[in-house]
Design a protein around this motif. Structure first.
Motif, PDB file in Angstrom:
ATOM      1  N   ASP A 108      -1.413   5.529  14.161  1.00 17.56           N
ATOM      2  CA  ASP A 108      -1.399   4.760  12.922  1.00 17.56           C
ATOM      3  C   ASP A 108      -0.084   4.895  12.155  1.00 17.56           C
ATOM      4  N   THR A 109       0.898   5.615  12.725  1.00 19.76           N
ATOM      5  CA  THR A 109       2.179   5.804  12.054  1.00 19.76           C
ATOM      6  C   THR A 109       2.832   4.456  11.732  1.00 19.76           C
ATOM      7  N   ARG A 110       3.190   4.278  10.459  1.00 21.35           N
ATOM      8  CA  ARG A 110       3.820   3.020  10.048  1.00 21.35           C
ATOM      9  C   ARG A 110       5.326   3.126  10.267  1.00 21.35           C
ATOM     10  N   LYS A 121       1.715  -0.483  12.599  1.00 14.71           N
ATOM     11  CA  LYS A 121       1.308   0.741  13.285  1.00 14.71           C
ATOM     12  C   LYS A 121       2.090   0.853  14.587  1.00 14.71           C
ATOM     13  N   ILE A 122       2.554   2.049  14.888  1.00 13.73           N
ATOM     14  CA  ILE A 122       3.445   2.220  16.028  1.00 13.73           C
ATOM     15  C   ILE A 122       2.787   1.834  17.348  1.00 13.73           C
ATOM     16  N   LYS A 277       0.815  11.375   5.461  1.00 10.81           N
ATOM     17  CA  LYS A 277      -0.217  11.073   4.467  1.00 10.81           C
ATOM     18  C   LYS A 277      -0.828   9.721   4.770  1.00 10.81           C
ATOM     19  N   GLY A 278      -2.156   9.686   4.855  1.00 10.94           N
ATOM     20  CA  GLY A 278      -2.848   8.432   5.097  1.00 10.94           C
ATOM     21  C   GLY A 278      -2.926   7.590   3.834  1.00 10.94           C
ATOM     22  N   THR A 279      -2.723   6.285   3.981  1.00 13.35           N
ATOM     23  CA  THR A 279      -2.820   5.383   2.839  1.00 13.35           C
ATOM     24  C   THR A 279      -3.214   3.998   3.336  1.00 13.35           C
ATOM     25  N   ILE A 284      -5.246  -2.133   5.015  1.00 14.82           N
ATOM     26  CA  ILE A 284      -5.108  -1.578   6.367  1.00 14.82           C
ATOM     27  C   ILE A 284      -4.628  -0.131   6.279  1.00 14.82           C
ATOM     28  N   TYR A 285      -5.267   0.749   7.052  1.00  9.98           N
ATOM     29  CA  TYR A 285      -4.914   2.166   7.018  1.00  9.98           C
ATOM     30  C   TYR A 285      -3.651   2.431   7.833  1.00  9.98           C
ATOM     31  N   TYR A 286      -2.743   3.222   7.238  1.00  8.02           N
ATOM     32  CA  TYR A 286      -1.530   3.660   7.925  1.00  8.02           C
ATOM     33  C   TYR A 286      -1.323   5.150   7.673  1.00  8.02           C
TER      34      TYR A 286
END
Length: 311
Positions: A108-110, A121-122, A277-279, A284-286
């Protein structure tokens, strides 16, 4: 229930990806008696991609033992589509330091998707542009050369553990997971039990770090089995499992050179961890990785690759 299945699948993909690469590098499989079967499997695994790292000033030389990097892509392939990347692991291999470093890049890394011109997301890089776009995006994110890739399909990959006759690990404490009891001490695991052993996290006092240590145990156990690969009576089953579930841009000749010149790297495997940190952005979650965290991981990998680090 569906979300839980996806969560378990992601853990499995991270695990099998690491095992696939470790087996490829650590296995002493080139004995004459199995040479032709291995060559056939390697040809089955080989996949041409139009890729050349932009961050390599000099060509990789296996003979000179240039430290290399390999991107492990755990793919959930479904009928009718190209599949999706559920796991991304970067592994640097340094035969001079006799070590391997592995870092799992959270899916989920932006980050910027190279070739797409957007941030996302990567793991979406694989759906957008396949292996090449994934390699380019991970290379940009970590600021290190990505030399090779290994793509792993989770379907039936646990067959490898069964094909090598199971693995033996030293379990630090007793626990039960998904109906299976794992006693303290040395235990032998088949493919299904090895999967469950590697999944448990909630009952581990060290949480995810403890789970990763158990994954590392299994990886190292498979490497040791691979080191005496040619003595296995059922080596053909192992080759079949590998051939069905792995694709790579490494050729057979390159695999031979890696085995000959890089096998001592299997002596030490270190796992690095990316935190963030999730946000939610537009619902959409990243995972947002701080720049200092990204830079620290990048520099650690550069040092292992014997490259100049960023200040």
């Amino acid at each position: 229930m569906r979300a839980e299945r996806r969560k378990k699948k992601k853990k499995w993909l991270r695990w099998i990806g690491a095992i696939a690469a470790a087996l490829l590098i650590g296995a002493g499989v080139f004995a004459y008696s199995v040479y032709h079967n291995i060559k056939q499997t390697a040809n089955q695994m080989h996949e041409d991609v139009t890729w050349k790292s932009d961050k390599r000033n000099e060509e990789v030389s296996f003979e000179k033992k240039t430290p290399i990097s390999i991107l492990l892509i755990g793919v959930d392939e479904r009928k009718g589509d190209k599949g999706r990347a559920d796991s991304l692991i970067v592994m640097t291999v340094n035969p001079n330091k006799q070590s391997i470093e592995m870092v799992s890049v959270p899916r989920d890394t932006r980050t910027e998707i190279i070739g797409k011109g957007t941030k996302d997301k990567i793991n979406h890089s694989y759906a957008f542009g396949g292996v090449e776009m994934t390699m380019a995006t991970v290379e940009h994110f970590l600021d290190i050369p990505i030399d090779y890739y290994i793509k792993v399909n989770m379907e039936s990959f646990r067959d490898i553990v069964d094909a090598v006759g199971g693995v033996t690990v030293d379990n630090p404490f007793a626990f039960t997971y998904e109906g299976v009891y794992f006693p303290k001490g040395k235990i032998t695991l088949d493919g299904e039990k090895a999967l469950k052993y590697s999944r448990m996290r909630k009952n581990d006092p060290r949480g995810d770090f403890g789970r990763q240590d158990r994954q590392k145990q299994i990886i190292q156990a498979i490497i040791e089995k691979g080191a005496s690969f040619s003595s296995l009576a059922n080596y053909s089953d192992v080759l079949t499992a590998i051939g069905k579930n792995m694709k790579t841009n490494l050729t057979f000749e390159e695999m031979k050179e890696i085995q000959a010149n890089y096998k001592d790297a299997r002596r030490r495997i270190e796992q690095l961890h990316i935190t963030g940190k999730g946000t939610k952005i537009n619902g959409i979650y990243y995972l947002l990785v701080p720049e200092e965290e990204r830079l620290a991981i990048s520099n650690k990998l550069k040092e292992h690759l014997e490259l100049k680090t960023a200040s």
